[in-house]
Design an enzyme around this catalytic site. Sequence first.
Site, PDB file in Angstrom:
ATOM      1  CE  LYS A 161      -3.146   1.872  -3.696  1.00  0.00           C
ATOM      2  NZ  LYS A 161      -2.034   1.899  -2.716  1.00  0.00           N
TER       3      LYS A 161
ATOM      4  CB  THR B 228      -7.018   2.083   8.880  1.00  0.00           C
ATOM      5  OG1 THR B 228      -8.184   1.384   8.432  1.00  0.00           O
ATOM      6  CG2 THR B 228      -5.849   1.776   7.961  1.00  0.00           C
TER       7      THR B 228
ATOM      8  CB  THR C  74      -7.006  -4.847   3.934  1.00  0.00           C
ATOM      9  OG1 THR C  74      -8.226  -4.174   4.264  1.00  0.00           O
ATOM     10  CG2 THR C  74      -6.989  -5.201   2.444  1.00  0.00           C
TER      11      THR C  74
ATOM     12  CB  THR D  36      -2.911   9.336   3.600  1.00  0.00           C
ATOM     13  OG1 THR D  36      -1.712   9.179   2.844  1.00  0.00           O
ATOM     14  CG2 THR D  36      -3.678  10.503   3.066  1.00  0.00           C
TER      15      THR D  36
ATOM     16  N   GLY E  98      -1.926   8.798  10.120  1.00  0.00           N
ATOM     17  CA  GLY E  98      -0.780   9.609  10.560  1.00  0.00           C
ATOM     18  C   GLY E  98       0.353   8.777  11.151  1.00  0.00           C
TER      19      GLY E  98
ATOM     20  CD  GLN F 286      -6.980  -1.172   0.999  1.00  0.00           C
ATOM     21  OE1 GLN F 286      -7.781  -1.724   0.275  1.00  0.00           O
ATOM     22  NE2 GLN F 286      -7.228   0.004   1.529  1.00  0.00           N
TER      23      GLN F 286
ATOM     24  N   GLY G  56      -5.807   5.880   1.683  1.00  0.00           N
ATOM     25  CA  GLY G  56      -5.520   7.306   1.695  1.00  0.00           C
ATOM     26  C   GLY G  56      -4.684   7.602   0.471  1.00  0.00           C
ATOM     27  CG  HIS G  57      -5.647   6.498  -2.931  1.00  0.00           C
ATOM     28  ND1 HIS G  57      -6.420   5.837  -3.839  1.00  0.00           N
ATOM     29  CD2 HIS G  57      -5.198   5.542  -2.081  1.00  0.00           C
ATOM     30  CE1 HIS G  57      -6.437   4.537  -3.555  1.00  0.00           C
ATOM     31  NE2 HIS G  57      -5.713   4.350  -2.476  1.00  0.00           N
TER      32      HIS G  57
ATOM     33  N   GLY H  81       0.812  -1.215   0.000  1.00  0.00           N
ATOM     34  CA  GLY H  81       0.000   0.000   0.000  1.00  0.00           C
ATOM     35  C   GLY H  81       0.843   1.261   0.000  1.00  0.00           C
ATOM     36  CG  ASP H  82       0.302   4.046   2.201  1.00  0.00           C
ATOM     37  OD1 ASP H  82      -0.832   4.455   1.872  1.00  0.00           O
ATOM     38  OD2 ASP H  82       0.575   3.636   3.342  1.00  0.00           O
ATOM     39  CD  GLU H  83       1.569   0.022  -3.157  1.00  0.00           C
ATOM     40  OE1 GLU H  83       0.569   0.775  -3.116  1.00  0.00           O
ATOM     41  OE2 GLU H  83       1.535  -1.163  -2.810  1.00  0.00           O
TER      42      GLU H  83
ATOM     43  CG  ASN I  80      -9.073   0.283   4.022  1.00  0.00           C
ATOM     44  OD1 ASN I  80      -9.734   0.837   3.157  1.00  0.00           O
ATOM     45  ND2 ASN I  80      -8.814  -1.008   4.005  1.00  0.00           N
TER      46      ASN I  80
HETATM   47  P1  GDP Z   1      -1.434   5.610  -2.428  1.00  0.00           P
HETATM   48  O1  GDP Z   1      -2.197   5.230  -1.212  1.00  0.00           O
HETATM   49  O2  GDP Z   1      -0.884   4.433  -3.155  1.00  0.00           O
HETATM   50  O3  GDP Z   1      -2.200   6.523  -3.333  1.00  0.00           O
HETATM   51  O4  GDP Z   1      -0.160   6.429  -1.914  1.00  0.00           O
HETATM   52  P2  GDP Z   1      -0.192   7.582  -0.785  1.00  0.00           P
HETATM   53  O5  GDP Z   1      -0.848   8.772  -1.351  1.00  0.00           O
HETATM   54  O6  GDP Z   1      -0.699   7.053   0.504  1.00  0.00           O
HETATM   55  O7  GDP Z   1       1.370   7.813  -0.571  1.00  0.00           O
HETATM   56  C1  GDP Z   1       2.207   8.298  -1.570  1.00  0.00           C
HETATM   57  C2  GDP Z   1       2.775   9.653  -1.116  1.00  0.00           C
HETATM   58  O8  GDP Z   1       3.919   9.968  -1.880  1.00  0.00           O
HETATM   59  C3  GDP Z   1       1.830  10.815  -1.336  1.00  0.00           C
HETATM   60  O9  GDP Z   1       2.008  11.749  -0.311  1.00  0.00           O
HETATM   61  C4  GDP Z   1       2.277  11.398  -2.675  1.00  0.00           C
HETATM   62  O10 GDP Z   1       2.021  12.797  -2.791  1.00  0.00           O
HETATM   63  C5  GDP Z   1       3.754  11.162  -2.600  1.00  0.00           C
HETATM   64  N1  GDP Z   1       4.400  10.916  -3.902  1.00  0.00           N
HETATM   65  C6  GDP Z   1       3.909  10.236  -4.975  1.00  0.00           C
HETATM   66  N2  GDP Z   1       4.849  10.114  -5.916  1.00  0.00           N
HETATM   67  C7  GDP Z   1       5.958  10.715  -5.436  1.00  0.00           C
HETATM   68  C8  GDP Z   1       7.291  10.867  -5.941  1.00  0.00           C
HETATM   69  O11 GDP Z   1       7.643  10.420  -7.022  1.00  0.00           O
HETATM   70  N3  GDP Z   1       8.188  11.518  -5.139  1.00  0.00           N
HETATM   71  C9  GDP Z   1       7.844  12.010  -3.917  1.00  0.00           C
HETATM   72  N4  GDP Z   1       8.783  12.622  -3.200  1.00  0.00           N
HETATM   73  N5  GDP Z   1       6.596  11.867  -3.416  1.00  0.00           N
HETATM   74  C10 GDP Z   1       5.681  11.219  -4.151  1.00  0.00           C
HETATM   75  P1  IMO Z   2      -3.791   2.709   0.415  1.00  0.00           P
HETATM   76  O1  IMO Z   2      -4.933   2.530  -0.549  1.00  0.00           O
HETATM   77  C1  IMO Z   2      -1.306   1.072   3.582  1.00  0.00           C
HETATM   78  C2  IMO Z   2      -3.194  -1.827   6.282  1.00  0.00           C
HETATM   79  C3  IMO Z   2      -3.328  -1.395   7.714  1.00  0.00           C
HETATM   80  C4  IMO Z   2      -3.206  -2.745   8.419  1.00  0.00           C
HETATM   81  C5  IMO Z   2      -3.956  -3.662   7.474  1.00  0.00           C
HETATM   82  C6  IMO Z   2      -5.406  -3.924   7.854  1.00  0.00           C
HETATM   83  O2  IMO Z   2      -3.633   4.098   0.889  1.00  0.00           O
HETATM   84  O3  IMO Z   2      -2.549   2.126  -0.145  1.00  0.00           O
HETATM   85  P2  IMO Z   2      -7.618  -2.478   7.696  1.00  0.00           P
HETATM   86  O4  IMO Z   2      -7.984  -1.175   8.326  1.00  0.00           O
HETATM   87  O5  IMO Z   2      -7.705  -2.494   6.214  1.00  0.00           O
HETATM   88  O6  IMO Z   2      -8.366  -3.640   8.307  1.00  0.00           O
HETATM   89  O7  IMO Z   2      -6.072  -2.708   8.093  1.00  0.00           O
HETATM   90  O8  IMO Z   2      -3.912  -3.058   6.195  1.00  0.00           O
HETATM   91  N1  IMO Z   2      -3.770  -0.906   5.275  1.00  0.00           N
HETATM   92  C7  IMO Z   2      -3.045  -0.070   4.519  1.00  0.00           C
HETATM   93  N2  IMO Z   2      -1.722   0.185   4.511  1.00  0.00           N
HETATM   94  N3  IMO Z   2      -2.107   1.675   2.682  1.00  0.00           N
HETATM   95  C8  IMO Z   2      -3.432   1.387   2.657  1.00  0.00           C
HETATM   96  O9  IMO Z   2      -4.260   1.863   1.701  1.00  0.00           O
HETATM   97  C9  IMO Z   2      -3.962   0.510   3.622  1.00  0.00           C
HETATM   98  N4  IMO Z   2      -5.198   0.042   3.896  1.00  0.00           N
HETATM   99  C10 IMO Z   2      -5.058  -0.838   4.891  1.00  0.00           C
HETATM  100  O10 IMO Z   2      -2.301  -0.514   8.106  1.00  0.00           O
HETATM  101  O11 IMO Z   2      -1.871  -3.130   8.442  1.00  0.00           O
HETATM  102 MG    MG Z   3      -2.176   5.542   0.852  1.00  0.00          MG
END
Ligand code: GDP
Ligand code: IMO
Ligand code: MG
Length: 456
Positions: A16, A128, A234, A294, A297, A219, A40-41, A12-14, A38
């Site tokens: 997307k 979350t 999840t 996101t 925190g 995720q 956070g984009h 997750g949090d790549e 759960n």
């Molecule tokens: P998601 O859940 O997969 O959409 O990813 P998140 O939004 O939770 O986390 C990615 C974070 O990295 C966000 O705060 C983006 O603004 C930031 N981000 C995305 N791409 C880049 C990048 O290439 N460089 C940096 N420094 N930040 C990035």
């Molecule tokens: P995005 O879309 C990162 C993780 C939680 C926990 C596990 C189970 O932003 O990438 P849950 O509340 O789903 O039952 O929690 O999954 N988790 C995430 N980690 N990014 C997410 O979403 C996540 N959604 C759930 O931290 O380990």
């Molecule tokens: Mg995220």
Amino acid sequence: MKNTVIVGAQWGDEGKGKITDYLAENADIVARYGGGSNAGHTVVIGNNTFKLHLIPSGILHSGKICILGGGMVIDLELLLQEMDNLEKKGVSTGNLRISSNAHLILPYHRVIDKIQEERRGSAKIGTTGQGIGPAYVDKVARSGIRVIDVFDEEVFDKKLRFNFEDKNLLIKDSGLILEKIKSSVIKYAERIKPLVCDTSLLIKEAMDKGAKVIMEGAQGTLLDLDFGTYPFVTSSNSTAGGACTGLGIPPQKIEEVMGITKAYTTRVGTGPFPTELSDSTGEKIRQVGAEYGTTTGRQRRCGWLDLVIIKYSVRINGITGFALMKLDVLTGIEKLNLCTSYEYNGSQINYHAARIGFCHSERSEESQPEILRDAQDDCGAFDRKIKEFPQSLRILEECTPRYEEMDGWQENISEVKSFSLLLPAARKYITAIEDFTKVPVKIISVGPERNQTIVR
Ligand code: GDP
Ligand code: IMO
Ligand code: MG
């Protein structure tokens, strides 16, 4: 533009959200296929930062239909808050459509999520706290309440009462009042009523006319209920297959599966993480990459890029191209490590070398054609050696990552606009990922903004 699934290749949090927003410009529909709040984009556009939890990241382009798919679990109160926040920032939510099949997250799901986490003690998942697991439990138990149910008061009342009674033991001290939940949900439902429809049919009709769809995952692969690091996952299918079931799209309509991966690895919540760095490099990545959740925190755990899990993601999702995110964050680290295999019990599990599978004498193969015998060579769950990403969590926990060391780069790359202008060491890092996974890196992200995106 191809019909594209956006899938997280890690935990997750790549990034997307950023890539969905980037590709949405050329799409007609952007549809979220699973999970709930759960997710956070984060999408950064100039001075504005948008944090989306339920609404697809395509909403920031006007004129795109944005769908909350039937595979999602939706808290209507949060959804309305998110819509109001967007409207306040000048973003129209008129093109939002909500699947009548999606399930609701109700206040008791959050209460139960919290109680269950407390009960797990040291084995807690680190959810979350959004009520995700308990809402999907109700769905699977066939007692869940769907969006469509709320519009038939008799049905809604009956289902709500059943659930309330059923969960009485857990929620009796929570102070929750059934009538209050009922009236507020009915109030929220009135507001979303014009947006509710059969979204699978909508997508089908649009596709028939040539519309292009982005299926936005939440995720990541290692958080998938079936293929992730169970039970530290999840409760939904965040892998590419979830796009079909979560949206009602037939598999052959998917033309591209874009795997989103950071140039390193992060994880939030508990569970195994072989390449985790608990030293100053891990801390540096956290600070430079602003690796804080996101939604909650929480600090994200940081580590080297693990190609064993990336290759696993390629297999599970059928990834056709990567978006490599946050490459800029690695700037200034002298030596970079790429994990290409694990060592377990002192014997290296090498992707290229190990070839040990089922013990042939244990099984009858008389009637099997050769291709089936070969296919089984590498997939025994109790094999003496492990070639692929292990299925046993205990084995994964005991694996030691093996690294290939690579030179880092020192100069800022966040303004670079093309692959050929990237520093040689950065190009080598990308090529090493492609060589290992046999999948092209099609997009490279060097900063959070739209224009910090290199397309090859
Ligand atoms: P998601 O859940 O997969 O959409 O990813 P998140 O939004 O939770 O986390 C990615 C974070 O990295 C966000 O705060 C983006 O603004 C930031 N981000 C995305 N791409 C880049 C990048 O290439 N460089 C940096 N420094 N930040 C990035
Ligand atoms: P995005 O879309 C990162 C993780 C939680 C926990 C596990 C189970 O932003 O990438 P849950 O509340 O789903 O039952 O929690 O999954 N988790 C995430 N980690 N990014 C997410 O979403 C996540 N959604 C759930 O931290 O380990
Ligand atoms: Mg995220």
